[in-house]
Design a protein around this motif. Structure first.
Motif, mmCIF file in Angstrom:
data_model
loop_
_atom_site.group_PDB
_atom_site.id
_atom_site.type_symbol
_atom_site.label_atom_id
_atom_site.label_comp_id
_atom_site.label_asym_id
_atom_site.label_seq_id
_atom_site.Cartn_x
_atom_site.Cartn_y
_atom_site.Cartn_z
ATOM 1 N N PRO A 222 -7.452 -8.648 -6.274
ATOM 2 C CA PRO A 222 -5.988 -8.469 -6.741
ATOM 3 C C PRO A 222 -4.896 -9.082 -5.266
ATOM 4 C CG PRO A 222 -7.305 -7.103 -4.995
ATOM 5 C CD PRO A 222 -8.515 -8.219 -5.309
ATOM 6 N N VAL A 224 -1.409 -7.499 -3.593
ATOM 7 C CA VAL A 224 -1.144 -6.467 -2.992
ATOM 8 C C VAL A 224 0.245 -7.094 -2.805
ATOM 9 C CG1 VAL A 224 -1.226 -4.447 -1.759
ATOM 10 C CG2 VAL A 224 -2.987 -5.707 -1.929
ATOM 11 N N LEU A 257 -1.044 -5.872 -7.969
ATOM 12 C CA LEU A 257 -0.353 -4.683 -7.910
ATOM 13 C C LEU A 257 0.960 -4.066 -6.715
ATOM 14 C CD1 LEU A 257 -4.257 -3.034 -5.925
ATOM 15 C CD2 LEU A 257 -2.355 -2.495 -8.226
ATOM 16 N N GLN A 259 4.559 -2.028 -6.179
ATOM 17 C CA GLN A 259 5.102 -1.221 -5.563
ATOM 18 C C GLN A 259 6.344 -0.656 -7.150
ATOM 19 O OE1 GLN A 259 5.930 0.842 -1.440
ATOM 20 N NE2 GLN A 259 8.050 0.849 -2.576
ATOM 21 N N GLN A 263 8.860 -3.447 -8.827
ATOM 22 C CA GLN A 263 8.318 -4.316 -10.042
ATOM 23 C C GLN A 263 9.523 -4.762 -10.847
ATOM 24 O OE1 GLN A 263 5.556 -4.229 -13.749
ATOM 25 N NE2 GLN A 263 6.941 -2.058 -13.425
ATOM 26 N N VAL A 353 2.481 0.694 -9.205
ATOM 27 C CA VAL A 353 1.675 1.720 -8.332
ATOM 28 C C VAL A 353 2.503 2.047 -7.084
ATOM 29 C CG1 VAL A 353 -0.770 0.623 -7.859
ATOM 30 C CG2 VAL A 353 0.834 0.285 -5.825
ATOM 31 N N VAL A 356 1.394 1.606 -0.787
ATOM 32 C CA VAL A 356 0.382 1.343 -0.788
ATOM 33 C C VAL A 356 -1.110 1.608 -0.884
ATOM 34 C CG1 VAL A 356 0.939 1.108 2.486
ATOM 35 C CG2 VAL A 356 -0.588 -1.179 1.284
ATOM 36 N N GLU A 358 -2.073 3.610 -2.869
ATOM 37 C CA GLU A 358 -2.532 3.682 -4.500
ATOM 38 C C GLU A 358 -3.099 2.607 -4.740
ATOM 39 O OE1 GLU A 358 -0.971 4.365 -8.602
ATOM 40 O OE2 GLU A 358 0.348 5.022 -6.680
ATOM 41 N N ALA A 359 -2.042 1.281 -3.511
ATOM 42 C CA ALA A 359 -3.273 -0.019 -4.182
ATOM 43 C C ALA A 359 -4.591 -0.105 -3.596
ATOM 44 C CB ALA A 359 -2.123 -0.764 -3.518
#
Length: 457
Positions: A222, A224, A257, A259, A263, A353, A356, A358-359
């Protein structure tokens, strides 16, 4: 296939290498260095032929071949040549009054005849890099190229007898029958790079002979994104990391991922970078590699066709030419088709998400990735991700390059692999047995028991 090694020749090849190893020839550091020099010239002298083979097998741009494989391979061979004298020296443990009369030492010894099973995506680098470590450590080696890169496999089989000692280093080409036969044998060490599915087969076969195994696998790595990151440079690096070698890189960023309220900004910046990479569209670009096979192309097409996210960039697929346009998909959820497996292609899902935390929870709910990437200038943000996740590696504000960074181990964790190798001493260490020795003089033999008793008192 005519270029495959006959199955009935595999055991005799193994016996030849076992005999060569037992001759003691590889104990000489000078011999190892000469073989490493020969390996370097094998690559250097035939760079144009390797370029032709890369084109035939991977359809990859010349610049990518040079940067991702040829240059990296030469660099790692040179590292092994310059480092082997130091790496192979017998070590002495820290001084101990109790044990020093017995001269404890750690010898660096080769493991024997080793097997290196090479993947299709970097068929030269991921052959030569571990091979250099195995040679430096004093082992004999069978190299098994991927059947999906036949041009590279044929070229290596032709060149090895010309440059390398055939009593110690051989190439075996083939597919399932040939690999299965290799796995029936007892090896000093097996290194397998590829998929988790095949890794289970390799590990199960190795267990029957108690052969030690290192696995370099991959998974869904991933990215982040911190909404306060350096977005302009960050998305260009990210896009390059995703599309290099058409995304067929085990450490390629697999998904992002970001926020939710960031996005749109992120996608806009990514679109700008995309258009600068491909001003006339990716189909017209000479900088896009093709996918290794029609089967893999069809698999990637299915992932795109079944996504519930929105394709905002790319999406075009041509099965016949094995072309997949670099593709970005937004608003992807955790149960989407694009999240069901490692993509191993130039498709980037963007998962929104809330924050962070939740990521981090999203990452931790899945298998440990080979690498976690972070796009952030904030040390607190990076520390939070690092301190609360597990992965083979963790990299901020760059992509892929950590694999070739000198003196860093490369490897996975759990489902993404085991064992660290590649650059410098780590490749040497993987193929080395640390043999403990004691040599007790006669004068202290009678006092050994009392010394031990005093130590434990």
């Amino acid at each position: 296939m005519s270029h495959y090694t006959p199955v009935d020749e595999i055991e005799p090849i193994y016996s030849t290498l076992d005999k060569g190893f037992r001759s003691g020839k590889t104990k000489s550091i000078a011999y190892r260095k000469q073989q490493l020099v020969n390996l370097g010239y094998l690559v250097k002298d035939n760079a144009e032929r390797f370029q032709e083979a890369f084109k035939a097998d991977l359809g990859r741009p010349v610049l990518e071949n040079s940067f991702l494989e040829l240059d990296s391979t030469i660099t790692e061979i040179k590292q092994a040549i310059s480092g082997v004298d130091k790496w192979a020296k017998t070590e002495r443990p820290p001084f101990s009054l109790t044990w020093s009369p017995m001269r404890p030492a750690i010898r660096k010894e080769p493991k024997g005849v080793c097997l290196i099973i090479v993947p299709f995506n970097y068929p030269l680098w991921l052959a030569m890099s571990p091979l250099a470590g195995a040679i430096a450590a004093g082992n004999a080696v069978v190299l098994k190229p991927s059947e999906l890169t036949p041009a590279i496999g044929v070229l290596l089989a032709e060149l090895f007898p010309k440059y390398m000692d055939p009593e110690l280093y051989r190439v075996v080409n083939g597919a399932i029958p040939e690999t299965s036969k290799l796995l029936e044998l007892s090896w000093g060490h097996i290194l397998y790079t590829g998929s988790g599915r095949v890794a289970k087969i390799v590990a199960a076969a190795a267990a029957k002979t108690l052969t030690p195994v290192s696995l370099e696998l991959g998974g869904k790595s991933p990215v982040v994104v911190d909404s306060k990151c350096d977005l302009a440079s960050g998305v260009k690096r990210l896009l390059w990391g995703k599309v290099a070698n058409a995304g067929q890189t085990c450490v390629a960023p697999d998904y992002v991922l970001v926020q939710k309220d960031f996005q749109d900004t992120f996608i806009n910046a990514l679109t700008e970078a995309y258009n600068s990479f491909y001003p006339e569209g990716p189909a017209q670009s000479d900088s896009v590699s093709h996918i290794i096979s029609t089967g893999h192309t069809e698999r990637i097409k299915r992932l795109i066709d079944n996504t519930q996210g929105t394709v905002v960039l790319g999406g075009q697929v041509d099965i016949e030419t094995k072309f997949v346009a670099p593709t970005v998909v937004r608003d992807v959820k955790g149960d989407d088709s694009l999240m069901s497996e490692e993509i191993f292609g130039p498709v980037l899902p963007v998962v929104p998400v809330d924050n962070v935390e939740e990521a981090i929870a999203f990452i931790n709910s899945r298998d440990h990735p080979l690498v976690i990437y972070m796009m952030s200038q904030d040390s607190g943000f990076k520390s939070k991700v690092l301190d609360n996740t597990q992965s083979g590696a963790a990299v901020a504000n760059e992509y892929i390059l950590h694999c070739a960074t000198e003196n860093l181990p490369f490897g996975g964790l759990g489902p993404s692999g085991s064992g660290g190798y590649h650059t410098g001493k780590f490749g040497f260490d993987m193929f080395t047995h640390l043999r403990a020795t004691l040599d007790s003089p006669s004068w202290c033999a009678s006092s050994s028991v009392s010394l031990l008793a005093a130590t434990n008192a």
